[in-house]
Design an enzyme around this catalytic site. Structure first.
Site, PDB file in Angstrom:
ATOM      1  N   ASN A 142       0.800  -1.187  -0.055  1.00 57.67           N
ATOM      2  CA  ASN A 142       0.003  -0.080   0.038  1.00 57.67           C
ATOM      3  C   ASN A 142       0.893   1.480  -0.111  1.00 57.67           C
ATOM      4  OD1 ASN A 142       0.747  -0.586   2.649  1.00 57.67           O
ATOM      5  ND2 ASN A 142      -1.122   0.460   3.580  1.00 57.67           N
ATOM      6  N   LYS A 165      11.401  -9.275   1.443  1.00 53.15           N
ATOM      7  CA  LYS A 165      10.335  -9.750   0.484  1.00 53.15           C
ATOM      8  C   LYS A 165       9.228  -8.828   0.600  1.00 53.15           C
ATOM      9  CE  LYS A 165       6.374 -12.343   0.552  1.00 53.15           C
ATOM     10  NZ  LYS A 165       5.981 -11.696  -0.968  1.00 53.15           N
ATOM     11  N   ALA A 167       5.397  -7.523  -1.348  1.00 51.64           N
ATOM     12  CA  ALA A 167       4.275  -8.135  -1.644  1.00 51.64           C
ATOM     13  C   ALA A 167       4.479  -8.453  -2.986  1.00 51.64           C
ATOM     14  CB  ALA A 167       3.134  -6.957  -1.343  1.00 51.64           C
ATOM     15  N   SER A 168       3.785  -9.277  -3.594  1.00 46.03           N
ATOM     16  CA  SER A 168       3.927  -9.948  -4.961  1.00 46.03           C
ATOM     17  C   SER A 168       3.179  -9.104  -5.836  1.00 46.03           C
ATOM     18  CB  SER A 168       3.127 -11.284  -4.864  1.00 46.03           C
ATOM     19  OG  SER A 168       3.970 -12.366  -4.287  1.00 46.03           O
ATOM     20  N   GLY A 217       1.487  -5.714   7.513  1.00 43.14           N
ATOM     21  CA  GLY A 217       0.594  -6.409   6.618  1.00 43.14           C
ATOM     22  C   GLY A 217      -0.553  -6.660   7.417  1.00 43.14           C
ATOM     23  N   SER A 218      -1.377  -7.741   7.277  1.00 45.10           N
ATOM     24  CA  SER A 218      -2.534  -8.216   7.663  1.00 45.10           C
ATOM     25  C   SER A 218      -2.157  -8.891   8.942  1.00 45.10           C
ATOM     26  CB  SER A 218      -3.489  -8.951   6.638  1.00 45.10           C
ATOM     27  OG  SER A 218      -2.906 -10.302   6.456  1.00 45.10           O
ATOM     28  N   GLU A 239       3.590  -4.833  12.386  1.00 42.91           N
ATOM     29  CA  GLU A 239       2.880  -3.572  12.092  1.00 42.91           C
ATOM     30  C   GLU A 239       1.277  -4.045  11.261  1.00 42.91           C
ATOM     31  OE1 GLU A 239       3.273  -0.600  13.167  1.00 42.91           O
ATOM     32  OE2 GLU A 239       5.321  -0.698  13.812  1.00 42.91           O
ATOM     33  N   LEU A 240       0.307  -4.176  11.913  1.00 44.50           N
ATOM     34  CA  LEU A 240      -0.650  -4.950  11.358  1.00 44.50           C
ATOM     35  C   LEU A 240      -1.899  -4.072  11.171  1.00 44.50           C
ATOM     36  CD1 LEU A 240      -0.381  -8.023  13.325  1.00 44.50           C
ATOM     37  CD2 LEU A 240       0.859  -7.478  11.188  1.00 44.50           C
ATOM     38  N   CYS A 273      -3.350   1.533   6.649  1.00 49.13           N
ATOM     39  CA  CYS A 273      -3.581   1.170   7.999  1.00 49.13           C
ATOM     40  C   CYS A 273      -4.212   1.946   8.958  1.00 49.13           C
ATOM     41  CB  CYS A 273      -2.409   0.335   8.724  1.00 49.13           C
ATOM     42  SG  CYS A 273      -0.768   1.324   8.523  1.00 49.13           S
ATOM     43  N   GLU A 370     -11.720  -4.473   9.419  1.00 51.01           N
ATOM     44  CA  GLU A 370     -11.046  -3.658   8.748  1.00 51.01           C
ATOM     45  C   GLU A 370     -11.539  -3.209   7.316  1.00 51.01           C
ATOM     46  OE1 GLU A 370      -6.847  -4.161   7.958  1.00 51.01           O
ATOM     47  OE2 GLU A 370      -6.633  -1.953   7.639  1.00 51.01           O
TER      48      GLU A 370
END
Ligand code: NAP
Length: 465
Positions: A142, A165, A167-168, A217-218, A239-240, A273, A370
């Protein structure tokens, strides 16, 4: 997808404005990942022996490179995940600022801290901060530059090496970041990208040469990474997600609160977030606030994110758009009132319009979950007590916004809102100067400021007799 690609999400740039795949990438093979981890370890050995002055010089060069290339990398970000080009350029500039911030302050943040030598029967005693080693960073799409830089700038300045790594769906941004620091002069292994799917994360965490991991991420991804790290007793920072409240009391400047609320909800096409997601408004302010808010939301320009006049672009992924639509449809089916938007347009790409929903009840999924898109849920309350109770009635605890000009209410909100960040009469944002992170299911640990740079350091107690 080529040989060695993950079974999960394809590693590809899919333009969310059109839904078209623009570039696909093969995942790195096991041998390539192995090579990069070896390089990271060597990069750490080298970097950890350099001075702060040397690292600061490299970090400033990285910031200069980024400033010079901001237009190009912004275009890539907009193509990969749909944020407006204006926002993408601002993100690049923010990253350069954070790099310079740590270039300037890292040494002071990590200076030895003297202890009371006499009390511990030493001639001298102090705490010294040393880097941990190679840190795996699993990052989201994001804010594809910012999420990475707010980890990388302090980590590298402390002398750690990073393996990213990403995000894809943001592979080009990931590859850019994987080269930026080496181009600026850092040892070539000190910061690298591995192009792998999430199914390969566990293997990297298990590697003895990796000392710690951070994930933005989630909640589900955070739980999974922490469980793997737990097996190997490795330090993590998480950090979710968040479902930040935005409390509005009658004494607030309601027009201003409504104007800021629009940005707080819709920045980054609603995919932040720390976006305000639940608007909790006192009954005496409700009608006036709602009128301003819905009007301003309706005036947002939705369209091509490359255009300067656009406020809101598409959502980043098809799945993300489906998730948002499902939460809105669920609320509507259970009796919520749609004041604006509420339906995805019939066009190519992953669009969802600015939406305002009133009458949300506990039975509706969006009460707890969310909403990662430009959808605001409005709640009416009769007191500050009720506002606090509703604001805290969530499993998340990332940020919280409250608007009031009453000093007693302000102090109450600062004390009682369960969150890692509380902003009064403004919207929650991240600054290099302030710690950033959540409590409850929003994760643990902090990024940014002096607190963030110490997360991946060994606070070594030194006692000299
Ligand atoms: P996500 O699915 O959790 O993806 C984030 C990263 O984790 C990606 O690199 C992803 O890889 C990886 N991942 C996914 N599942 C994993 C697993 N089981 N094990 C290891 N890695 C895994 O998150 P998202 O839905 O794209 O991003 C939105 C979420 O991030 C929201 O909840 C948002 O609130 C949160 N977020 C939090 C912050 C914060 O600072 N607190 C900041 C931004 C976003 P793949 O892409 O290969 O699946």
């Amino acid at each position: 997808m080529g040989v060695g690609a993950p079974v999960g999400m394809a590693i590809a740039t899919v333009n969310p404005s059109t839904g078209q795949t623009e570039r696909s990438f093969e995942a790195h093979t096991e041998a390539e990942v192995e090579r990069r981890i070896t390089n990271a370890r060597a990069g750490f050995e080298e970097l950890s022996r350099t001075t702060f002055a040397q690292r600061s010089a490299w970090m400033r060069t990285a910031a200069d490179l980024l400033d010079g290339e901001a237009g190009d990398i912004a275009r890539i970000m907009t193509t990969e995940m749909g944020k407006t080009l204006v926002a993408a350029k601002a993100e690049a500039a923010k990253c350069a600022t954070a790099m310079r911030f740590y270039a300037e302050h890292a040494e002071e943040f990590l200076a030895d801290v003297p202890a009371e030598a006499e009390a511990v029967k030493a001639s001298s005693a102090y705490v010294t901060y040393q880097p941990l080693g190679v840190v795996l960073a699993v990052m989201p799409w994001n804010f594809p530059l910012w999420q990475v830089v707010r980890f990388a700038a302090p980590a590298l300045m402390a002398g750690n090496a990073g393996v990213l790594k990403h995000a894809s769906n943001v592979p080009q941004t990931a590859l850019y970041l994987g080269e930026l620091f080496a181009r600026a002069g850092f040892p070539s292994g000190a910061f690298q990208t591995v192009l792998v799917g999430s199914d390969r994360v566990a293997g990297i965490i298990a590697d003895d040469r990796v000392q710690a991991a951070t994930l933005t991420g989630s909640e589900a991804a955070g739980r999974s990474l922490a469980a793997e790290a737990g097996k190997h007793l490795k330090k993590t920072v998480l950090e979710l997600g968040g479902s930040d409240p935005y409390v509005v009391m009658p004494s607030a400047d309601l027009a201003r609160a409504a104007e800021v609320a629009v940005t707080a909800r819709c920045q980054n096409n609603g995919q932040s977030c720390i976006a305000a997601k639940r608007f909790i408004v006192h009954a005496d302010a409700y009608d006036e606030f709602t009128e301003h808010f819905v009007k301003a939301m309706s005036q947002l320009t939705v369209g091509d994110p490359m255009r300067e006049s656009t406020d809101v672009g598409p959502l980043a992924t098809e799945q993300g758009r489906a998730d948002v639509a499902e939460l809105v449809d669920d609320a509507v089916a259970k009796g919520a009132e749609v004041l604006l938007g509420g339906e995805a347009p019939d066009r190519d790409g992953w669009w969802y319009p600015p939406t305002v929903i009133a009458g949300v009840t506990e039975q509706m999924r969006m009460f707890q979950e969310e909403v990662f898109g430009p959808v605001a849920a409005l709640y009416r309350v009769d007191s500050a007590d009720e506002a606090v109770a509703l604001a805290n009635a969530t499993s998340f605890g990332l940020g919280a916004n409250a608007w009031t000009s009453d000093a007693g209410e302000r102090d109450r909100f600062v004390r009682d809102l369960q969150a890692g960040l509380v902003f009064i009469n403004g919207m929650v944002a991240s600054y290099p100067h302030l710690p950033f992170g959540g409590i409850k299911n929003s994760g643990y640990g902090r990024e940014l400021s002096a607190v963030g740079i110490k997360e991946f350091c060994n606070a070594k107690a030194v006692w000299i007799g």
